[in-house]
Design an enzyme around this catalytic site. Sequence first.
Site, short mmCIF file in Angstrom:
data_model
loop_
_atom_site.label_atom_id
_atom_site.label_comp_id
_atom_site.label_asym_id
_atom_site.label_seq_id
_atom_site.Cartn_x
_atom_site.Cartn_y
_atom_site.Cartn_z
N LYS B 160 44.71 22.42 27.94
CA LYS B 160 45.14 23.31 26.87
C LYS B 160 46.65 23.46 26.92
O LYS B 160 47.22 23.71 28.01
CB LYS B 160 44.51 24.69 27.02
N ASN B 189 45.60 24.06 20.13
CA ASN B 189 45.05 25.22 19.40
C ASN B 189 46.07 25.84 18.43
O ASN B 189 46.32 27.05 18.47
CB ASN B 189 44.55 26.30 20.37
N LYS B 264 31.99 20.93 16.00
CA LYS B 264 31.30 21.91 16.85
C LYS B 264 30.15 22.46 16.04
O LYS B 264 30.35 22.92 14.91
CB LYS B 264 32.25 23.05 17.25
N ASP B 316 33.21 17.12 24.68
CA ASP B 316 33.87 18.25 25.36
C ASP B 316 32.83 19.37 25.41
O ASP B 316 32.92 20.35 24.68
CB ASP B 316 35.12 18.62 24.54
#
Lengths: 341, 341
Positions: B160, B189, B264, B316
Site C-alpha cells: 500500500k 488507493n 471485488k 488479492d
Amino acid sequence: MKIKSVKFEKTYYRYFEPFTISLGTHEDQENIEVRLELEDGTVGLGEASTLFVISGETVEIMMQAEKTVQEMIVGEDVESYGKLFSRLQQLRATPAIKAAVEFAIIDAFCKRIGIRPYEFFGGAKDHIETDLTVGIMDLEKTLKKVKKIYEDGFRIIKIKVGKNFKEDVERVVESKKIAPEAVFIVDANQGFTPKEAIEFANTLHSERVEVVVYEQPVNRYNIEGLKLVRFNCPYPVAADESIFTKYDALRLIKEEAVDFINIKLMKSGVSDALAIVHLAQSAGVQLMIGCMGESSLGINQSIHFAAGTGAFAYHDLDAHLSLDEKTFRGDFRQEGPHIYL
Amino acid sequence: MKIKSVKFEKTYYRYFEPFTISLGTHEDQENIEVRLELEDGTVGLGEASTLFVISGETVEIMMQAEKTVQEMIVGEDVESYGKLFSRLQQLRATPAIKAAVEFAIIDAFCKRIGIRPYEFFGGAKDHIETDLTVGIMDLEKTLKKVKKIYEDGFRIIKIKVGKNFKEDVERVVESKKIAPEAVFIVDANQGFTPKEAIEFANTLHSERVEVVVYEQPVNRYNIEGLKLVRFNCPYPVAADESIFTKYDALRLIKEEAVDFINIKLMKSGVSDALAIVHLAQSAGVQLMIGCMGESSLGINQSIHFAAGTGAFAYHDLDAHLSLDEKTFRGDFRQEGPHIYL
C-alpha cells in the site's frame, strides 16, 4: 457555536391518492427528520426523503446513518460548515441523509447569523413558480386531474409517461387540449428505449404539444442513449436518475448528453447541488429542480435553494401537495403554483 | 425448492495489527453473515464486508437491508436465481449485501444440485495463488513484514502506498531487495495526483522493481486522470475504487482508461462481477480480484468465483489472514499463498 446534538426521527405520510410512475406505484412515504441543536439552543431542521427504486435507500437504512453523522459533526463549530460538508461527502450510500444534515446545518447557521436560507444561497429571487405532477393513470383520470390543476392556476404541468406508448401519447395530447395555455414537462422515468423516446417526442411535436423538458427518457446508465435522444428530438432532454453527484453532472456535460439537468437535493445533497449549478451554468446546460416524497419541511429546503440561487428554469416542487400532512412546516407561502418567501 | 428464510447476523473481528491505507487506519472489522434456508433445510451462507470510506456502507446500514431482501426472495424458487439476481440489483446503496445474498443463493442452489460453487462458476481451476498485502507502515516494519511474507512463500506481494511519496518509493525499492523473486502489486488507493502517480511509477521502474499491477493511483472520479497515468506509465494501471458496477466497467473500457480492473464481489455483487468478467475479456482488459475485510467465509466466496471463472491474472484474497478469526469456515485448503479447492 458548537453543534450539541443531531437526531433522526422517522415520519410517515400517506399520499392522497396512489402515485404511479413507470418504476412503480407508491401509496405512502416514510421520511426522516433531522433535528440539529447548537449549544445555545438554536435548532436546525432537515428532511430526508427518497424512493428505493431510485436510490436504493430505505428509511431503515437512512436511520442507521445517525450515529455516523453524530460522530462527524457533533462538537464541531457550525460556522465551519464547509469542513463538515466535506466530511459528509462520505455518506455515499445515503445521499438523502447528506442533504438533510447539510440543510439542518445551514438552517442553524442562518438562524445564528439572522438571515434566511434563501439569502444564504444568494437571495436571487423571493418568488418561484412550481409545476404540478400527474402520475400514470388512465385517460379519463388524467384529464380530470389536468382540468383541476389548470383551474387551480398551474401553467406548467408535468405528466408521467413511459409505461404505454400509445396511451401516453393520448394522455399528453388530450391534456394539452384542455390546458391550452399550459406548457408540459414530460417524464418517462427511464421507460423508453432511445428509438421509442425519439418517436414519442416526434409524435407529440407533430401534435403541437409544447414540451419544455423531456425528462429521463431512457435507462439511467445509457448515457449514449440520452445523447442519441437529445440529438434527434425537438424538445430539451433532461437527465434525472442518470445524475446524482457532481461527477455524474460533469460526465453528462462532457459527453454533451443533455440539454437539462434535474437537480434534486435528495440525490446530491446541498453541497453537490451547488457544484452542479456552477457546472451547468458554465456549460450552458439548463436546470430544473425536482423532489422525491418530501413533506413541506423537505420541500422548503429545495424552495430556499432554488430561490436563493435563482438557477432554475423550472421548479417541480410539489410532493408536499400530494401528501396528507397534518401540519404545514414550510418557511414559505404558497398560492397555487406561486411560492413566496 | 423455495427459499424459506434469510437472516442477517453481525460479526466482529479484530485485525492482528492495525491496517493502514491512504484512506485511513482500521483496527477491527464488522461484517454481516447471511444465512439462507430452503424449505428442505438446505442452508446457503454468504458474507458482506465493506469499508465505509470506500462504499459509504456501514454494518448498521447493511443490517437494515434484511427486511428488503426477505421481501424480495423469501418464498421464491432458488432455481430461479437469475430472476432473484435481477431483483437484488435494486440494492444500489448496499452492494456488499447484494454480493452476500447472491452468494448465499448460489451456495444453497449448489448444495441442492450437488456441485460446489466453483463448479457453478465454470470449474476452470481448482487452485489459485494469492498475494499478501503490506499496509502503510514505516520502512523498518515494512521490511520485517515483507521478509516474513517472502519466507512464507508468497511471491506476489502487494504494498500500500499513496501517503508519502518519498517514503513509499523507499519502502517498495527496499522490499524488492529482500524479496528478489517476488513481483509487486502497488496500491495507492487514490493517494496521488496523476503527475505524482506517473513520477512514482517511473521512479520505481528506474529502480527495476517489477510492478505487475498499479492500483488506483488517482482519485476514483478522475477517469481522465487514470487514463493519463495509463498512457504515461510503464506498469499496467488498474481501477479499483473507480469501478463498482458493470456500468462503471463499461465506461472505463470505452474510455480506454485502464489495463486492469480489480473486481471485488463486495463492490459489484456476484451478478455484476460476472458481467465485468465478460466485458473485460471482450475488451482485452486484464483482471485481478480483491477483497474488503472478509473472514474466511467471505473470502471463500471470492475464491470460488475466481477459480471457477479462471478469469484472474492476480488474486488479492488475503483479508482472512489478517483477522483474528476463531473458526476457519472456508470451503478450501490453504498453504501459504496456495489455495486449493
